[in-house]
Design a protein around this motif. Structure first.
Motif, short mmCIF file in Angstrom:
data_model
loop_
_atom_site.label_atom_id
_atom_site.label_comp_id
_atom_site.label_asym_id
_atom_site.label_seq_id
_atom_site.Cartn_x
_atom_site.Cartn_y
_atom_site.Cartn_z
N GLU A 1 8.21 5.00 -8.73
CA GLU A 1 8.42 6.12 -9.65
C GLU A 1 9.86 6.61 -9.53
O GLU A 1 10.37 6.80 -8.43
CB GLU A 1 7.47 7.27 -9.30
N VAL A 2 10.49 6.82 -10.68
CA VAL A 2 11.87 7.31 -10.71
C VAL A 2 11.86 8.76 -11.20
O VAL A 2 11.32 9.06 -12.26
CB VAL A 2 12.75 6.46 -11.64
N MET A 3 12.44 9.64 -10.39
CA MET A 3 12.50 11.07 -10.72
C MET A 3 13.95 11.50 -10.72
O MET A 3 14.69 11.19 -9.78
CB MET A 3 11.70 11.87 -9.68
N THR A 4 14.36 12.21 -11.77
CA THR A 4 15.76 12.58 -11.91
C THR A 4 15.92 14.08 -12.08
O THR A 4 15.28 14.68 -12.93
CB THR A 4 16.39 11.88 -13.13
N ALA A 5 16.79 14.68 -11.25
CA ALA A 5 17.25 16.05 -11.46
C ALA A 5 18.67 15.93 -12.00
O ALA A 5 19.59 15.55 -11.28
CB ALA A 5 17.22 16.83 -10.15
N GLY A 6 18.84 16.23 -13.29
CA GLY A 6 20.12 16.02 -13.93
C GLY A 6 20.83 17.34 -14.23
O GLY A 6 20.23 18.26 -14.78
N PHE A 7 22.12 17.42 -13.87
CA PHE A 7 22.93 18.60 -14.17
C PHE A 7 23.55 18.46 -15.55
O PHE A 7 24.44 17.64 -15.75
CB PHE A 7 24.05 18.75 -13.13
N CYS A 8 23.11 19.23 -16.50
CA CYS A 8 23.79 19.37 -17.79
C CYS A 8 23.99 18.04 -18.53
O CYS A 8 25.00 17.86 -19.19
CB CYS A 8 25.17 20.00 -17.61
N ILE A 9 23.05 17.13 -18.44
CA ILE A 9 23.31 15.81 -19.03
C ILE A 9 22.43 15.51 -20.23
O ILE A 9 22.55 14.45 -20.82
CB ILE A 9 23.18 14.68 -17.99
N THR B 1 0.84 -1.20 0.00
CA THR B 1 0.00 0.00 0.00
C THR B 1 0.88 1.24 0.00
O THR B 1 2.07 1.18 0.29
CB THR B 1 -0.92 0.03 1.23
N GLY B 2 0.30 2.40 -0.31
CA GLY B 2 1.06 3.63 -0.30
C GLY B 2 1.77 3.87 -1.62
O GLY B 2 1.44 3.28 -2.65
N THR B 3 2.79 4.75 -1.60
CA THR B 3 3.53 5.09 -2.81
C THR B 3 5.02 4.88 -2.59
O THR B 3 5.51 4.90 -1.44
CB THR B 3 3.28 6.56 -3.23
N TYR B 4 5.74 4.74 -3.70
CA TYR B 4 7.16 4.40 -3.66
C TYR B 4 7.88 5.20 -4.73
O TYR B 4 7.58 5.08 -5.92
CB TYR B 4 7.36 2.89 -3.88
N ARG B 5 8.84 6.05 -4.31
CA ARG B 5 9.53 6.94 -5.24
C ARG B 5 11.01 7.03 -4.91
O ARG B 5 11.40 6.92 -3.75
CB ARG B 5 8.93 8.34 -5.20
N MET B 6 11.81 7.26 -5.95
CA MET B 6 13.21 7.62 -5.73
C MET B 6 13.51 8.88 -6.53
O MET B 6 13.04 9.03 -7.66
CB MET B 6 14.16 6.48 -6.08
N VAL B 7 14.24 9.80 -5.91
CA VAL B 7 14.69 11.02 -6.57
C VAL B 7 16.19 10.92 -6.73
O VAL B 7 16.92 10.76 -5.74
CB VAL B 7 14.32 12.27 -5.74
N ILE B 8 16.67 11.00 -7.96
CA ILE B 8 18.09 10.84 -8.26
C ILE B 8 18.67 12.19 -8.69
O ILE B 8 18.13 12.85 -9.58
CB ILE B 8 18.30 9.82 -9.39
N ILE B 9 19.75 12.60 -8.04
CA ILE B 9 20.46 13.82 -8.42
C ILE B 9 21.83 13.40 -8.95
O ILE B 9 22.63 12.83 -8.22
CB ILE B 9 20.62 14.77 -7.23
N THR B 10 22.09 13.68 -10.22
CA THR B 10 23.34 13.24 -10.84
C THR B 10 23.76 14.21 -11.94
O THR B 10 22.95 15.01 -12.41
CB THR B 10 23.20 11.81 -11.41
N ASP B 11 25.02 14.11 -12.35
CA ASP B 11 25.51 15.01 -13.39
C ASP B 11 26.10 14.26 -14.58
O ASP B 11 26.72 14.86 -15.44
CB ASP B 11 26.56 15.98 -12.83
#
Length: 218
Positions: A195-203, A163-173
């Motif tokens: 759910e996969v969420m990505t904050a990408g630096f200049c990639i 039950t509930g929600t499952y997420r990963m936030v990835i910070i990478t360059d």
């Protein structure tokens, strides 16, 4: 994604990337993701030895942060390093997370370390992990980092009966050391409700983590 989670994730993405778009471009955000309904009912396999009744229906999030040496470089359109931008973003993001959300923190580079186990009411530990961030590792074992975060979420899913929600936030360059391996792991993850969420630096848009139907990517 429930309405309580939307703002904090937006703050993380916008803050982390405000000065980090290639050629001054504007970040685009893919917000619709797909996963298999069959995977929802089959994931994770097995049965927990004991059920965690207090966690039923809980939201779960693992923050995955790149510590490879390239994170010590300038953040594209900013004079700050990518590490400095990451720390600043996390220090704004973490206090906004509701106290009943279970959050974990994973560092990765040459190796992968679970800095903060998945749990609730752990803002001080999460902030300490963010403030201690150093870009001091040689390589980028992104594949193992994703695998580790997914395993953490799967273990919690067993405890709360999926039950509930499952997420990963990835910070990478940058790209993973083994891009084909990362794609295989992501294919497995994308058959589950994670759910996969990505904050990408200049990639750029061709990164393995940029899969419009399966990930959120900025």
């Amino acid at each position: 994604m429930n309405r309580y989670f939307t703002l904090p994730l937006a703050v993380l993405a916008v803050t982390a990337l405000a000065a980090c778009q290639e050629d001054g471009g504007t970040a685009t955000v893919q917000t619709e993701t797909n996963f298999s309904l069959a995977g929802l009912h089959a994931w994770p396999e097995g049965q927990a030895e004991t059920a965690d009744l207090e966690s039923v229906g809980r939201d779960n999030l693992v923050i995955v942060v790149d510590r490879s040496g390239s994170m010590d470089g300038n953040a594209c359109q900013s004079d700050n390093t990518k590490s400095e931008e990451t720390i600043a973003a996390l220090k704004q993001f973490i206090p906004l997370i509701p106290s009943d959300v279970a959050v974990g923190y994973v560092d990765f580079g040459t190796n992968v370390e679970v800095t903060v186990p998945l749990g609730t009411n752990n803002v001080p530990a999460l902030l300490a992990a963010a403030e201690a961030h150093r870009a001091d590792m040689d390589s980028t074992d992104l594949t193992e980092a994703v695998r580790t975060a997914h395993a953490m979420l799967a273990a919690q899913a067993l405890a709360q009966n999926s039950t509930g929600t499952y997420r990963m936030v990835i910070i990478t360059d940058g790209a993973a050391d083994n891009n084909s391996s990362l794609r295989r792991v992501l294919s497995e993850v994308n058959t589950t409700p994670v759910e996969v969420m990505t904050a990408g630096f200049c990639i750029g848009s061709n990164h393995a983590l940029n899969q419009p139907e399966d990930t959120v990517y900025v």
